[in-house]
Design a protein around this motif. Structure first.
Motif, PDB file in Angstrom:
ATOM      1  N   ARG A 105     -23.695  -0.122  46.821  1.00  0.00           N
ATOM      2  CA  ARG A 105     -23.524  -1.398  46.129  1.00  0.00           C
ATOM      3  C   ARG A 105     -22.732  -1.213  44.833  1.00  0.00           C
ATOM      4  O   ARG A 105     -21.883  -2.029  44.484  1.00  0.00           O
ATOM      5  CB  ARG A 105     -24.894  -2.009  45.830  1.00  0.00           C
ATOM      6  CG  ARG A 105     -24.842  -3.422  45.277  1.00  0.00           C
ATOM      7  CD  ARG A 105     -26.201  -4.072  45.242  1.00  0.00           C
ATOM      8  NE  ARG A 105     -27.131  -3.360  44.382  1.00  0.00           N
ATOM      9  CZ  ARG A 105     -27.942  -3.958  43.503  1.00  0.00           C
ATOM     10  NH1 ARG A 105     -27.924  -5.257  43.387  1.00  0.00           N
ATOM     11  NH2 ARG A 105     -28.776  -3.259  42.776  1.00  0.00           N
ATOM     12  N   ASP A 112     -32.118  -5.853  43.534  1.00  0.00           N
ATOM     13  CA  ASP A 112     -31.188  -6.732  44.254  1.00  0.00           C
ATOM     14  C   ASP A 112     -31.505  -8.204  43.978  1.00  0.00           C
ATOM     15  O   ASP A 112     -32.614  -8.678  44.223  1.00  0.00           O
ATOM     16  CB  ASP A 112     -31.286  -6.449  45.759  1.00  0.00           C
ATOM     17  CG  ASP A 112     -30.166  -7.129  46.525  1.00  0.00           C
ATOM     18  OD1 ASP A 112     -29.148  -7.471  45.914  1.00  0.00           O
ATOM     19  OD2 ASP A 112     -30.326  -7.314  47.749  1.00  0.00           O
ATOM     20  N   ALA A 159     -25.262  -4.722  39.874  1.00  0.00           N
ATOM     21  CA  ALA A 159     -25.158  -3.538  40.724  1.00  0.00           C
ATOM     22  C   ALA A 159     -25.186  -2.229  39.941  1.00  0.00           C
ATOM     23  O   ALA A 159     -25.304  -1.159  40.532  1.00  0.00           O
ATOM     24  CB  ALA A 159     -23.868  -3.604  41.549  1.00  0.00           C
TER      25      ALA A 159
END
Length: 340
Positions: A38, A316, A321
């Motif tokens: 990510r 998340d 990120a």
């Protein structure tokens, strides 16, 4: 990593809740892979701080004092009635005002309609003044807590945004009604930003760090905070924990560990300290870390799980990120010999 439903999870009682997006971490390698994949997909346009990866993550290491400004924006479509206004945020100053928007038509008697004006909440601005010690950062070996880190600012923004503009239950991280009755113990409190902001919201807040940082912590907290709920205590992770701090009479409901995972030699001492302070099935740890060295974070997660902690990944959808965030509690099955 297991996609267990959080609805069936028996979370220990306390201020921490598990968002619906939380996933159980059973494999540290898989968690690391997901986090750094990510991170690798992040584009420069996703951040206004293009140089963020080129340093350790300081907010501003060049000034001896700074003002931390948080602009908390309500979710789209949120009306005044669904937002919350709080006062008494420690050393923060606050500015906000409601803005009228076009009224809605409501059916009235005899089929008539009336316009009900609503208030569309504008961003809430919070400001905190902090002292730093930029000289100590450069001259004192191992001292990284004498300046403010970006991770603390990002995490505080999340917590205060959810306080002022409450999220649906399945998106919440903290139950603020329970927080007011909780004892928070923070490891690696540094300059004390989180203690300054969250201390007034808790029954008790214990801010800890290495002895060399205690004068700075006290300077920021005792001069800026109006609450007596915050205490400052020296705590060395490399020394037996319970010989330095006695939590038997008032065990922590929540361990707060924000950006303390950065050096491999501190992984085991940090985990030993956390395990010594945690009451199994009662104390919940909330850990936030900027994603730096993969091997250090992998080692932390592997040993954390191995010590009998039940670890959930929750970053998340809550943080960007660049960060990992986990909620965990000790199951009481494995103990670490840390010389208590």
């Amino acid at each position: 990593m297991e996609a267990s439903s959080t609805r069936s999870v028996d979370v220990p009682p306390g201020p921490i809740t598990l968002p619906a997006s939380a996933t159980l971490v059973s494999d540290a390698d898989e968690e690391i892979f997901l986090l750094y994949t990510r991170l690798a997909a992040l584009k420069p346009a996703d951040s206004t701080d293009a140089g963020h990866f080129h340093g350790l993550g300081f907010e501003n290491s060049k000034e001896d004092s700074l003002v931390v400004r948080l602009e908390l924006k309500p979710p789209a479509g949120r009306t005044h009635e669904s937002s919350r206004r709080k006062s008494g945020n420690g050393g923060a100053s606050r500015r906000n005002r409601g803005r009228k928007r076009k009224g809605t038509s409501v059916s009235g008697t005899g089929g008539a309609t009336i316009d009900e004006p609503e208030l569309e909440p504008e961003p809430v601005v919070l400001e905190y003044e902090l002292f730093q010690d930029k000289t100590a950062l450069r001259s004192r070996s191992g001292d990284t807590g004498s300046v403010l880190w970006k991770t603390s600012v990002e995490f505080l923004s999340l917590v205060m945004r959810q306080l002022y503009f409450p999220e649906p239950v399945d998106c919440r991280l903290i139950d603020y009604s329970k927080l007011s009755q909780a004892h928070i113990l923070e490891l690696g409190a540094g300059t004390g930003l989180l203690a300054l902001a969250l201390g007034p919201l808790a029954r008790k807040y214990t801010a800890t760090d290495m002895p060399a940082l205690i004068p700075l912590l006290r300077k920021n907290l005792l001069s800026r905070s109006s609450t007596t709920a915050v205490t400052v205590t020296a705590l060395e992770w490399t020394l037996p924990t319970l010989r330095q701090i006695d939590v038997r009479a008032d065990s922590p409901d929540m361990l707060l560990v924000v950006d303390c995972i950065y050096h491999p030699t501190l992984v085991r001492p940090l985990l030993a300290t956390m395990t010594a302070l945690a009451v199994p099935r009662h104390t919940v740890a909330l850990v936030v870390a900027e994603l730096r060295a993969e091997d250090v974070l992998r080692e932390f997660l592997e040993e954390w799980i191995g010590l009998g902690w039940r670890v959930w990944s929750i970053a998340d959808g809550l943080l960007g990120a660049r960060w990992g965030m986990w909620v965990a509690w000790h199951e009481g099955k494995v103990s670490m010999d840390e010389g208590t």
